[in-house]
Design a protein around this motif. Structure first.
Motif, PDB file in Angstrom:
ATOM      1  N   GLU A  31       0.823  -1.209   0.000  1.00  0.00           N
ATOM      2  CA  GLU A  31       0.000   0.000   0.000  1.00  0.00           C
ATOM      3  C   GLU A  31       0.864   1.269   0.000  1.00  0.00           C
ATOM      4  O   GLU A  31       2.098   1.220   0.118  1.00  0.00           O
ATOM      5  N   LEU A  32       0.201   2.416  -0.099  1.00  0.00           N
ATOM      6  CA  LEU A  32       0.864   3.717  -0.223  1.00  0.00           C
ATOM      7  C   LEU A  32       1.864   4.014   0.906  1.00  0.00           C
ATOM      8  O   LEU A  32       2.959   4.523   0.629  1.00  0.00           O
ATOM      9  N   PRO A  33       1.539   3.723   2.183  1.00  0.00           N
ATOM     10  CA  PRO A  33       2.496   4.067   3.255  1.00  0.00           C
ATOM     11  C   PRO A  33       3.887   3.467   3.070  1.00  0.00           C
ATOM     12  O   PRO A  33       4.886   4.139   3.352  1.00  0.00           O
ATOM     13  N   ALA A  92       8.842  15.504   6.700  1.00  0.00           N
ATOM     14  CA  ALA A  92       7.464  15.788   6.290  1.00  0.00           C
ATOM     15  C   ALA A  92       6.779  14.519   5.780  1.00  0.00           C
ATOM     16  O   ALA A  92       5.614  14.236   6.113  1.00  0.00           O
ATOM     17  N   LEU A  93       7.511  13.733   4.982  1.00  0.00           N
ATOM     18  CA  LEU A  93       6.949  12.481   4.481  1.00  0.00           C
ATOM     19  C   LEU A  93       6.677  11.490   5.623  1.00  0.00           C
ATOM     20  O   LEU A  93       5.708  10.738   5.586  1.00  0.00           O
ATOM     21  N   SER A  94       7.540  11.517   6.643  1.00  0.00           N
ATOM     22  CA  SER A  94       7.324  10.621   7.786  1.00  0.00           C
ATOM     23  C   SER A  94       6.052  11.010   8.540  1.00  0.00           C
ATOM     24  O   SER A  94       5.336  10.141   9.055  1.00  0.00           O
ATOM     25  N   LEU A  95       5.775  12.307   8.609  1.00  0.00           N
ATOM     26  CA  LEU A  95       4.541  12.768   9.263  1.00  0.00           C
ATOM     27  C   LEU A  95       3.316  12.328   8.467  1.00  0.00           C
ATOM     28  O   LEU A  95       2.295  11.920   9.041  1.00  0.00           O
ATOM     29  N   ILE A  96       3.422  12.403   7.140  1.00  0.00           N
ATOM     30  CA  ILE A  96       2.331  11.935   6.282  1.00  0.00           C
ATOM     31  C   ILE A  96       2.134  10.436   6.471  1.00  0.00           C
ATOM     32  O   ILE A  96       1.001   9.938   6.580  1.00  0.00           O
ATOM     33  N   CYS A  97       3.244   9.709   6.506  1.00  0.00           N
ATOM     34  CA  CYS A  97       3.183   8.259   6.692  1.00  0.00           C
ATOM     35  C   CYS A  97       2.547   7.922   8.043  1.00  0.00           C
ATOM     36  O   CYS A  97       1.719   7.012   8.145  1.00  0.00           O
ATOM     37  N   SER A  98       2.916   8.662   9.081  1.00  0.00           N
ATOM     38  CA  SER A  98       2.338   8.447  10.407  1.00  0.00           C
ATOM     39  C   SER A  98       0.829   8.683  10.384  1.00  0.00           C
ATOM     40  O   SER A  98       0.054   7.951  11.008  1.00  0.00           O
ATOM     41  N   TYR A  99       0.413   9.708   9.650  1.00  0.00           N
ATOM     42  CA  TYR A  99      -1.018   9.997   9.528  1.00  0.00           C
ATOM     43  C   TYR A  99      -1.750   8.857   8.825  1.00  0.00           C
ATOM     44  O   TYR A  99      -2.833   8.431   9.260  1.00  0.00           O
ATOM     45  N   ILE A 104       2.237   7.469  15.517  1.00  0.00           N
ATOM     46  CA  ILE A 104       3.362   8.405  15.513  1.00  0.00           C
ATOM     47  C   ILE A 104       4.696   7.692  15.314  1.00  0.00           C
ATOM     48  O   ILE A 104       5.720   8.343  15.078  1.00  0.00           O
ATOM     49  N   TRP A 105       4.702   6.353  15.373  1.00  0.00           N
ATOM     50  CA  TRP A 105       5.964   5.627  15.407  1.00  0.00           C
ATOM     51  C   TRP A 105       6.858   5.819  14.186  1.00  0.00           C
ATOM     52  O   TRP A 105       8.087   5.906  14.331  1.00  0.00           O
ATOM     53  N   ALA A 146      10.595   0.391   7.989  1.00  0.00           N
ATOM     54  CA  ALA A 146       9.653  -0.272   7.079  1.00  0.00           C
ATOM     55  C   ALA A 146       8.755  -1.234   7.848  1.00  0.00           C
ATOM     56  O   ALA A 146       7.530  -1.278   7.641  1.00  0.00           O
ATOM     57  N   GLY A 147       9.348  -2.029   8.745  1.00  0.00           N
ATOM     58  CA  GLY A 147       8.557  -2.960   9.542  1.00  0.00           C
ATOM     59  C   GLY A 147       7.573  -2.245  10.442  1.00  0.00           C
ATOM     60  O   GLY A 147       6.449  -2.721  10.650  1.00  0.00           O
ATOM     61  N   THR A 148       7.970  -1.091  10.962  1.00  0.00           N
ATOM     62  CA  THR A 148       7.085  -0.316  11.830  1.00  0.00           C
ATOM     63  C   THR A 148       5.875   0.192  11.058  1.00  0.00           C
ATOM     64  O   THR A 148       4.740   0.135  11.547  1.00  0.00           O
ATOM     65  N   VAL A 149       6.114   0.687   9.843  1.00  0.00           N
ATOM     66  CA  VAL A 149       5.010   1.167   9.001  1.00  0.00           C
ATOM     67  C   VAL A 149       4.021   0.039   8.721  1.00  0.00           C
ATOM     68  O   VAL A 149       2.798   0.204   8.869  1.00  0.00           O
ATOM     69  N   ILE A 150       4.540  -1.121   8.331  1.00  0.00           N
ATOM     70  CA  ILE A 150       3.673  -2.261   8.014  1.00  0.00           C
ATOM     71  C   ILE A 150       2.938  -2.747   9.263  1.00  0.00           C
ATOM     72  O   ILE A 150       1.738  -3.041   9.220  1.00  0.00           O
ATOM     73  N   ALA A 151       3.666  -2.812  10.389  1.00  0.00           N
ATOM     74  CA  ALA A 151       3.057  -3.281  11.638  1.00  0.00           C
ATOM     75  C   ALA A 151       1.943  -2.349  12.092  1.00  0.00           C
ATOM     76  O   ALA A 151       0.877  -2.806  12.538  1.00  0.00           O
ATOM     77  N   CYS A 152       2.157  -1.045  11.970  1.00  0.00           N
ATOM     78  CA  CYS A 152       1.128  -0.080  12.362  1.00  0.00           C
ATOM     79  C   CYS A 152      -0.078  -0.153  11.441  1.00  0.00           C
ATOM     80  O   CYS A 152      -1.229  -0.007  11.881  1.00  0.00           O
ATOM     81  N   ALA A 153       0.162  -0.394  10.161  1.00  0.00           N
ATOM     82  CA  ALA A 153      -0.932  -0.449   9.189  1.00  0.00           C
ATOM     83  C   ALA A 153      -1.733  -1.737   9.290  1.00  0.00           C
ATOM     84  O   ALA A 153      -2.940  -1.751   9.009  1.00  0.00           O
ATOM     85  N   THR A 154      -1.080  -2.827   9.691  1.00  0.00           N
ATOM     86  CA  THR A 154      -1.740  -4.143   9.693  1.00  0.00           C
ATOM     87  C   THR A 154      -1.934  -4.714  11.088  1.00  0.00           C
ATOM     88  O   THR A 154      -2.481  -5.813  11.223  1.00  0.00           O
ATOM     89  N   ASN A 155      -1.477  -3.988  12.116  1.00  0.00           N
ATOM     90  CA  ASN A 155      -1.546  -4.485  13.504  1.00  0.00           C
ATOM     91  C   ASN A 155      -0.864  -5.841  13.649  1.00  0.00           C
ATOM     92  O   ASN A 155      -1.379  -6.748  14.312  1.00  0.00           O
TER      93      ASN A 155
END
Length: 293
Positions: A31-33, A92-99, A104-105, A146-155
């Motif tokens: 996905e986009l994140p 800035a991109l990290s803030l968008i990704c967090s959103y 916030i991770w 990368a793992g944090t983004v996926i983990a936050c998006a998919t729990n």
């Protein structure tokens, strides 16, 4: 090549972003994140390379006069501003990704990494072993973000565990290789007045540290298969890098010549690349692939 593109060392930045793409395949998340995450790593790595050239301008004027700043293609002040802009884009991109992932991770990891990159270029790089550890840690961060983004998006705590494991794997092996590279360059570094780990302590202690790091990382390799996170194809492919890792550790012994260090550095890089292939292949269920075909 355009000077503003050259100074970020795009090949190096792409290699860093590949760590994120690797996690994308391992986590089966497209996905986009995670795409934004790859851009974050690319941009921040480019910013780090640029600010590194800013602080190294005096050295580069002598050793690498063709680089963008000493050659006059980019002024020192413009290069500094350019690095700050790239760092700002990454944050800035990290803030968008967090959103997007509602956490916030991602930003919590990216912002300290940016600070570390700046500090590395300014003074950490010149500190024996500390500079090596910093480079290795930043390499590991690529997997963890990368793992944090996926983990936050998919729990998924599983993918977070995998990313931390891969981050530690990259950290240990990168640190071992960085130390070996310093052992390889010891004569040239002496001429430049560098204070690297091998210059200060000789080759024996750095060799021991590298061997321990390589052996520990090798012992870590079966963990993801034992806990049924990766399938048997992972272990089959890992036979090759494990053999290279152990041979590299044996080759170092306690006082290797520069030629041996050069070979070990190259072999470790090859083995790491093969390991990354094993991570991707091992994350797929081969029977599901056959059914799909």
């Amino acid at each position: 090549m355009n000077a503003y593109l050259e100074i970020i060392r795009p090949g190096n930045a792409v290699m860093a972003a590949i760590a994120v793409i690797l996690m994308m395949f391992v986590g089966h998340y497209y996905e986009l994140p995670i795409i934004i995450c790859a851009f974050i790593v690319f941009v921040c790595t480019g910013a780090g390379n640029t600010i590194n050239d800013v602080f190294d301008v005096k050295i580069d004027e002598v050793n690498k006069p063709n680089r963008p700043i000493p050659s006059g293609r980019i002024s020192l002040e413009n290069a500094r501003k350019y690095s700050y802009i790239l760092f700002a884009i990454g944050i800035a991109l990290s803030l968008i990704c967090s959103y997007l992932v509602d956490s916030i991770w991602p930003s919590v990891i990216v912002i300290p990494a940016v600070i570390i990159m700046y500090l590395y270029a300014r003074n950490l790089k010149a500190m024996p072993l500390v500079g090596n550890i910093t480079v290795a840690t930043l390499t590991g961060f690529c997997f963890v973000i990368a793992g944090t983004v996926i983990a936050c998006a998919t729990n998924s705590l599983k993918i977070l565990f995998i990313s931390i494991y891969l981050g530690l794997f990259a950290l240990f092996m990168t640190l071992a290789r960085e130390i070996v590279k310093d052992m390889e360059d010891i004569e040239g570094d002496k001429l430049e007045g560098a204070r690297t780990f091998p210059i200060l302590y000789g080759k024996k202690m750095p060799s021991i540290v590298s061997i321990v790091l390589i052996v520990v990382t090798t012992l870590m390799c079966p963990i993801l298969y034992i806990f049924k996170i990766f399938n048997i194809s992972y272990m089959v492919i890992m036979i090759v890098p494990i053999a290279i890792f152990l041979y590299s550790a044996y080759s170092l012994k306690l006082d290797p010549p520069e030629e041996t260090c050069a070979k070990v550095s190259k072999n470790l890089k090859i083995a790491m690349l093969i390991s990354f292939v094993a991570f991707v292949v091992g994350s797929f269920n081969i029977f599901n692939i056959f059914n799909y075909l």
